[in-house]
Design a protein around this motif. Structure first.
Motif, mmCIF file in Angstrom:
data_model
loop_
_atom_site.group_PDB
_atom_site.id
_atom_site.type_symbol
_atom_site.label_atom_id
_atom_site.label_comp_id
_atom_site.label_asym_id
_atom_site.label_seq_id
_atom_site.Cartn_x
_atom_site.Cartn_y
_atom_site.Cartn_z
ATOM 1 N N UNK A 289 0.872 -1.173 0.000
ATOM 2 C CA UNK A 289 0.000 0.000 0.000
ATOM 3 C C UNK A 289 0.915 1.231 0.000
ATOM 4 N N UNK A 290 0.790 2.079 -1.008
ATOM 5 C CA UNK A 290 1.579 3.314 -1.008
ATOM 6 C C UNK A 290 0.903 4.392 -0.177
ATOM 7 N N UNK A 291 -0.437 4.335 -0.085
ATOM 8 C CA UNK A 291 -1.220 5.259 0.746
ATOM 9 C C UNK A 291 -2.252 4.429 1.509
ATOM 10 N N UNK A 292 -2.874 4.999 2.549
ATOM 11 C CA UNK A 292 -3.869 4.227 3.299
ATOM 12 C C UNK A 292 -5.139 3.971 2.485
ATOM 13 N N UNK A 293 -5.887 2.967 2.908
ATOM 14 C CA UNK A 293 -7.270 2.739 2.473
ATOM 15 C C UNK A 293 -7.418 2.598 0.963
ATOM 16 N N UNK A 294 -6.561 1.806 0.354
ATOM 17 C CA UNK A 294 -6.631 1.597 -1.095
ATOM 18 C C UNK A 294 -7.798 0.665 -1.431
ATOM 19 N N UNK A 295 -8.635 1.069 -2.372
ATOM 20 C CA UNK A 295 -9.719 0.205 -2.829
ATOM 21 C C UNK A 295 -9.472 -0.281 -4.259
ATOM 22 N N UNK A 296 -8.287 -0.006 -4.766
ATOM 23 C CA UNK A 296 -7.882 -0.436 -6.102
ATOM 24 C C UNK A 296 -7.597 -1.940 -6.086
ATOM 25 N N UNK A 297 -8.039 -2.670 -7.113
ATOM 26 C CA UNK A 297 -7.807 -4.109 -7.219
ATOM 27 C C UNK A 297 -6.436 -4.362 -7.834
ATOM 28 N N UNK A 298 -5.438 -4.491 -6.975
ATOM 29 C CA UNK A 298 -4.093 -4.762 -7.485
ATOM 30 C C UNK A 298 -3.810 -6.255 -7.583
ATOM 31 N N UNK A 299 -4.616 -7.059 -6.874
ATOM 32 C CA UNK A 299 -4.432 -8.507 -6.976
ATOM 33 C C UNK A 299 -4.604 -8.996 -8.402
ATOM 34 N N UNK A 300 -5.532 -8.382 -9.144
ATOM 35 C CA UNK A 300 -5.770 -8.781 -10.537
ATOM 36 C C UNK A 300 -4.578 -8.464 -11.432
ATOM 37 N N UNK A 301 -3.688 -7.570 -10.986
ATOM 38 C CA UNK A 301 -2.557 -7.143 -11.814
ATOM 39 C C UNK A 301 -1.275 -7.920 -11.518
ATOM 40 N N UNK A 302 -1.337 -8.891 -10.579
ATOM 41 C CA UNK A 302 -0.143 -9.713 -10.330
ATOM 42 C C UNK A 302 0.202 -10.506 -11.589
ATOM 43 N N UNK B 126 -11.201 -16.078 -7.808
ATOM 44 C CA UNK B 126 -10.988 -16.477 -9.205
ATOM 45 C C UNK B 126 -9.822 -15.725 -9.830
ATOM 46 N N UNK B 127 -9.688 -14.445 -9.483
ATOM 47 C CA UNK B 127 -8.568 -13.667 -10.033
ATOM 48 C C UNK B 127 -7.233 -14.217 -9.553
ATOM 49 N N UNK B 128 -7.159 -14.634 -8.289
ATOM 50 C CA UNK B 128 -5.904 -15.189 -7.780
ATOM 51 C C UNK B 128 -5.680 -16.613 -8.267
ATOM 52 N N UNK C 187 -7.677 -20.221 2.521
ATOM 53 C CA UNK C 187 -8.442 -20.258 1.280
ATOM 54 C C UNK C 187 -7.809 -21.335 0.409
ATOM 55 N N UNK C 188 -8.369 -22.528 0.477
ATOM 56 C CA UNK C 188 -7.737 -23.696 -0.129
ATOM 57 C C UNK C 188 -7.628 -23.592 -1.641
ATOM 58 N N UNK C 189 -8.595 -22.901 -2.302
ATOM 59 C CA UNK C 189 -8.568 -22.826 -3.770
ATOM 60 C C UNK C 189 -7.276 -22.216 -4.305
ATOM 61 N N UNK C 190 -6.649 -21.364 -3.512
ATOM 62 C CA UNK C 190 -5.445 -20.674 -3.991
ATOM 63 C C UNK C 190 -4.226 -20.958 -3.113
ATOM 64 N N UNK C 191 -4.381 -21.898 -2.152
ATOM 65 C CA UNK C 191 -3.333 -22.059 -1.130
ATOM 66 C C UNK C 191 -3.012 -20.698 -0.514
ATOM 67 N N UNK C 192 -4.073 -20.004 -0.103
ATOM 68 C CA UNK C 192 -3.933 -18.681 0.496
ATOM 69 C C UNK C 192 -4.145 -18.742 1.990
ATOM 70 N N UNK C 193 -3.309 -18.019 2.743
ATOM 71 C CA UNK C 193 -3.335 -18.106 4.203
ATOM 72 C C UNK C 193 -3.276 -16.721 4.841
ATOM 73 N N UNK C 194 -4.254 -16.456 5.715
ATOM 74 C CA UNK C 194 -4.213 -15.312 6.614
ATOM 75 C C UNK C 194 -3.801 -15.843 7.991
ATOM 76 N N UNK C 195 -2.632 -15.473 8.516
ATOM 77 C CA UNK C 195 -2.278 -15.932 9.867
ATOM 78 C C UNK C 195 -3.071 -15.248 10.958
ATOM 79 N N UNK C 196 -3.764 -14.127 10.621
ATOM 80 C CA UNK C 196 -4.473 -13.357 11.641
ATOM 81 C C UNK C 196 -3.512 -12.438 12.370
ATOM 82 N N UNK C 197 -4.035 -11.682 13.336
ATOM 83 C CA UNK C 197 -3.170 -10.807 14.126
ATOM 84 C C UNK C 197 -2.131 -11.613 14.880
#
Length: 417
Positions: free
Chosen positions: A135-148, A181-183, A202-212
């Protein structure tokens, strides 16, 4: 083989402990200690990367202590052969580091605002790609995941992002949102994610949030810590490693009219046994022997203990009992869902609104009018009445069943008012 330790949402020097002012010092100490346990885990496992997926700091809440601690911890990691990877989150965007002139060691991998790809080699010679953005600035609502970038063929591909994936961020603000789906389309072998304070996979993408990294407030329940991954030739193995020695738990104690808990001491004995079982299970699950707990205790239902438990001296008595338990840091007792036992006969004679309703239901003409409005077929959800007499019996039984529930509901509404 590629080995990684992954944490997120550290929030160093989170100064907002309005819910827990008496625990601020202990929680902050635990935050630093838990971070160092994650570092020690990475060193012990001889990992290639130590990934921090955003919100390492907590917005404008920054101290010299936090900056010096982070600098020392990162240098200690680097000197031990572990390379830190940092993406900035919505609480500590790139502008935050610039504003406070926070300099990270040159050996750290720090992602810029646009998704970028790095080609790396593990300690045993396996090549892989690391893809991420900050994040270059706070509170970004831009979909950057689709641009990976799409995965490079014939090697392991790893993504790092601080943001919201589909509906997995319902309990957080949807910053840098994207879809599963994008990831999936990127065909990565692992996504190290941050932003959600609850651990999610998130098993579909082998995605993991460790949490706080630790619990910050009531509701952030369960074990807190880091993920450890091993990847080789596209195969992923992983485990969550609990690291925080302070655990938040929400415990519900239901009471009813048949309850055998007729005194505060009997209730206290029951609660103590419940909490002991919860603690023992948590120690087994986490492997942490010196576990301490913050308990959010909710007592609900109808009980003859209603008036006693709404006496501040009784609540203080219960709190003092648990203050003697070294493993309980704090207990919060919530009785707002507890209601008094109801003597229906006394209510009928009380002249109150519920009593008036009870008298109405006893009036044959009124009851008949109510019964005539009931759509039996819809309520029964099927056509099983052989005759109008059967349907009439069904309506009467239905009315008998709901009478007490309606009166209790009316009484509850009066109590709330």
């Amino acid at each position: 083989m590629i080995k990684i330790v992954h944490i997120a949402d550290v929030h160093l020097e989170n100064l907002d402990h309005s819910q827990l002012p008496n625990l601020k010092g202990k929680l902050e100490d635990n935050r630093y200690e838990t971070f160092m346990r994650a570092v020690d885990l990475a060193i012990a496992k001889r990992v290639d990367l130590f990934v921090i997926a955003g919100d390492l700091f907590d917005g404008q809440k920054i101290t010299l202590k936090a900056v010096m601690f982070l600098n020392d911890a990162l240098k200690y990691m680097i000197d031990s052969g572990v390379r830190p990877v940092i993406c900035m989150g919505n609480h500590d965007p790139m502008t935050f580091y610039d504003q406070w002139d926070i300099q990270l060691p040159d050996e750290c991998i720090v992602f810029g605002p646009e998704p970028e790809r790095l080609l790396l080699t593990s300690s045993d010679g396996e090549k892989f790609t690391l893809n991420g953005c900050s994040h270059d600035v706070p509170d970004i609502i831009d979909n950057r995941g689709a641009r990976f970038p799409v995965a490079s063929p014939k090697m392991v591909n790893i993504g790092v992002m601080h943001g919201s994936v589909d509906r997995w961020a319902d309990d957080e603000d949807p910053y840098m949102p994207c879809t599963v789906d994008e990831l999936v389309s990127k065909q990565y072998h692992l996504w190290c994610l941050g932003h959600i304070h609850k651990r999610k996979e998130i098993r579909e993408i082998n995605g993991f949030y460790p949490g706080g990294l630790i619990g910050n407030k009531l509701g952030e329940n369960g074990p807190k810590g880091a993920y450890y991954y091993e990847l080789t030739k596209g195969h992923l193995s992983y485990e969550f490693v609990p690291l925080s020695e302070i655990l938040f738990e929400q415990v519900e104690i239901p009471l009813d009219l048949e309850s055998d808990k007729h005194s505060i001491d009997e209730l206290l004995m029951y609660i103590t046994k419940r909490l002991e079982l919860i603690r023992k299970k948590a120690e087994i699950d986490t492997g942490i022997v010196e576990l301490r707990m913050v308990i959010d205790l909710s007592v609900s239902g109808r009980s003859n203990l209603f008036y006693k438990l709404n006496d501040s001296s009784a609540i203080k008595y219960i709190e003092e009992h648990f203050e003697s338990k070294e493993w309980i840091e704090k207990i919060f007792i919530d009785t707002k869902s507890l209601f008094p036992d109801v003597d229906m006969g006394m209510v009928a004679q009380s002249g109150s609104f519920p009593g008036f309703c009870m008298e109405l239901l006893k009036n044959p003409e009124f009851a008949a009018g109510v019964l005539s409005q009931i759509d039996s077929q819809s309520l029964a959800a099927k056509n099983f009445f052989a005759s109008s007499e059967d349907e009439g019996l069904y309506r009467k039984s239905l009315l008998n069943q709901i009478e007490n529930d309606v009166i209790r509901h009316l009484l509850r509404e009066e109590e709330v008012k």
